[in-house]
Design a protein around this motif. Structure first.
Motif, PDB file in Angstrom:
ATOM      1  N   ARG A  97     -30.628  15.358  -6.671  1.00  9.70           N
ATOM      2  CA  ARG A  97     -30.841  16.221  -5.511  1.00  9.70           C
ATOM      3  C   ARG A  97     -31.617  17.476  -5.904  1.00  9.70           C
ATOM      4  NH1 ARG A  97     -25.430  14.169  -3.956  1.00  9.70           N
ATOM      5  NH2 ARG A  97     -25.824  12.802  -2.165  1.00  9.70           N
ATOM      6  N   THR A 119     -27.359  10.638  -8.825  1.00  8.96           N
ATOM      7  CA  THR A 119     -28.094  10.952  -7.608  1.00  8.96           C
ATOM      8  C   THR A 119     -28.818  12.268  -7.830  1.00  8.96           C
ATOM      9  OG1 THR A 119     -26.474   9.823  -6.201  1.00  8.96           O
ATOM     10  CG2 THR A 119     -27.944  11.398  -5.142  1.00  8.96           C
ATOM     11  N   ASP A 168     -32.286  12.041  -3.473  1.00  9.47           N
ATOM     12  CA  ASP A 168     -31.868  12.499  -2.147  1.00  9.47           C
ATOM     13  C   ASP A 168     -31.838  14.026  -2.162  1.00  9.47           C
ATOM     14  OD1 ASP A 168     -30.884  12.751   0.410  1.00  9.47           O
ATOM     15  OD2 ASP A 168     -28.796  12.322  -0.164  1.00  9.47           O
TER      16      ASP A 168
END
Length: 359
Positions: free
Chosen positions: A172, A170, A191
């Motif tokens: 970020r 993920t 994200d």
């Protein structure tokens, strides 16, 4: 400087600012002796001589203050605080260099912020919780130890300036979180937290030219942010206004453009070869004269990958070879794809020479 063999880059050229300090001390001695000679030569009284001395000292102080008092010394603290604010609870953080490791270590170990966070140095050079002995561990063993440590970990595992290829991730921006739900390294979920986006707009988007260290680190973060945005762009719809503004800011910077190119080429929805080609031309236009060798090699690597995608194997080989010539290091990302192209084109001699050069 020639004997030391340092690269002339945005950050290393500033390292040499300390080398002339002995010469500066000698110049200061000459300045004092010269001033004493002027006082004697023109028989200056104490008051005018003192006033002149204060004027000289004031000038010296003003020149020094310009670079010392008005330089932003809090940027690293803001970066570390922002990163600690967005890290997940009980995070296990693998940091790479002094840019990310130093500020994080200070706030964790000295200020005692986020006691739930565990910090490791991926190279094992600093901190006492080493996973391996850096002076006796080769790269393959280091990667194996890191992989085993991550697989044993039950808490969230994140990387700041590098990623781990064993799992999905993920993204970020300020950190990459390992996603153990999937073993597909190509699965990337973007994200970016709101706090991180605000940090980009206020403290990263515009380069800090007064502080070499901050400027260098900002360039790395702009490249990472460009990669994050490029990976998340959808081909069937235009980006929102805020994202468009961020892309426009990144387009003014060499590192930002490179990041967008990398993100687009890894985008799960595919990419337009023509758009990537235009972006690479833009990167060449805004490339700084003191770009580091690894970033210059990254430019030729990306252009070679584009040419290979278009079927221009000869052009890809030339660009991969150029990437190796400007940064002849075993860590160069161009080695593996160049080996594959040599093997595919049955250029046995070139392949053997390359393998012998980078064992």
């Amino acid at each position: 400087l020639l004997l030391l063999g340092f690269d002339y880059s945005a950050i290393t050229k500033h390292v040499f600012h300390v080398y002339p300090l002995p010469a500066y001390a000698i110049a200061a001695l000459w300045l004092g002796l010269g001033f004493a000679w002027l006082v004697e030569r023109y028989a200056l009284r104490a008051l005018p001589a003192g006033a002149l001395a204060l004027a000289v000292l004031g000038l010296v102080f003003a020149v020094g203050a310009r670079n010392n008092l008005f330089t932003d010394h809090e940027w690293g603290a803001r970066y570390a605080r922002t990163l600690l604010d967005v890290l997940p609870p009980n995070a296990v953080v693998f940091a790479r260099d002094e840019a990310d490791l130093g500020p994080l270590a200070y706030f964790l170990m000295i200020e005692n912020q986020r006691p739930d966070v565990m910090l490791y140095a991926t190279k094992g050079l600093v901190l006492g919780n080493r996973l391996f002995k850096p002076t006796a561990t080769d790269e393959a063993t280091r990667q194996r130890i890191l992989r085993e440590a991550i697989e044993r970990e039950t808490n969230p595992v994140v990387f700041t300036l590098e990623s781990f290829s064993g799992y999905a991730v993920t993204d970020r921006w300020l950190y990459i979180a390992v996603d153990k739900s999937s073993r597909d390294p190509l699965k990337v979920t973007v994200d970016v937290p709101a706090e991180a986006i605000e940090f980009f707009e206020r403290h990263v988007a515009e380069p800090d030219l007064a502080n070499a260290w901050v400027g260098f680190f900002q360039g790395q973060l702009r490249r990472r942010y460009g990669e994050t945005l490029g990976n998340a762009l959808a081909r069937d719809r235009a980006p929102d206004t805020r994202t468009r503004r961020h892309l426009d800011l990144l387009m003014k910077d060499f590192y930002g453009v490179l990041g967008i190119v990398e993100g687009l080429m890894r985008n799960p929805g595919g990419y337009s070869a023509g758009e990537v080609g235009r972006l690479l031309d833009r990167a060449r236009q805004v490339m700084p004269s003191d770009v580091s060798k690894d970033e210059l090699a990254r430019f030729f690597h990306l252009r070679a990958a584009l040419r290979a995608h278009l079927g221009d194997e000869a052009g890809a080989v030339r660009d991969f070879e150029t990437a190796l010539s400007v940064w002849p290091a075993a860590d160069n990302w161009a080695i593996k794809p160049l080996e594959d192209l040599y093997a595919k084109r049955q250029e046995t001699a070139a392949l053997e020479a390359l393998r012998a050069r980078f064992k």
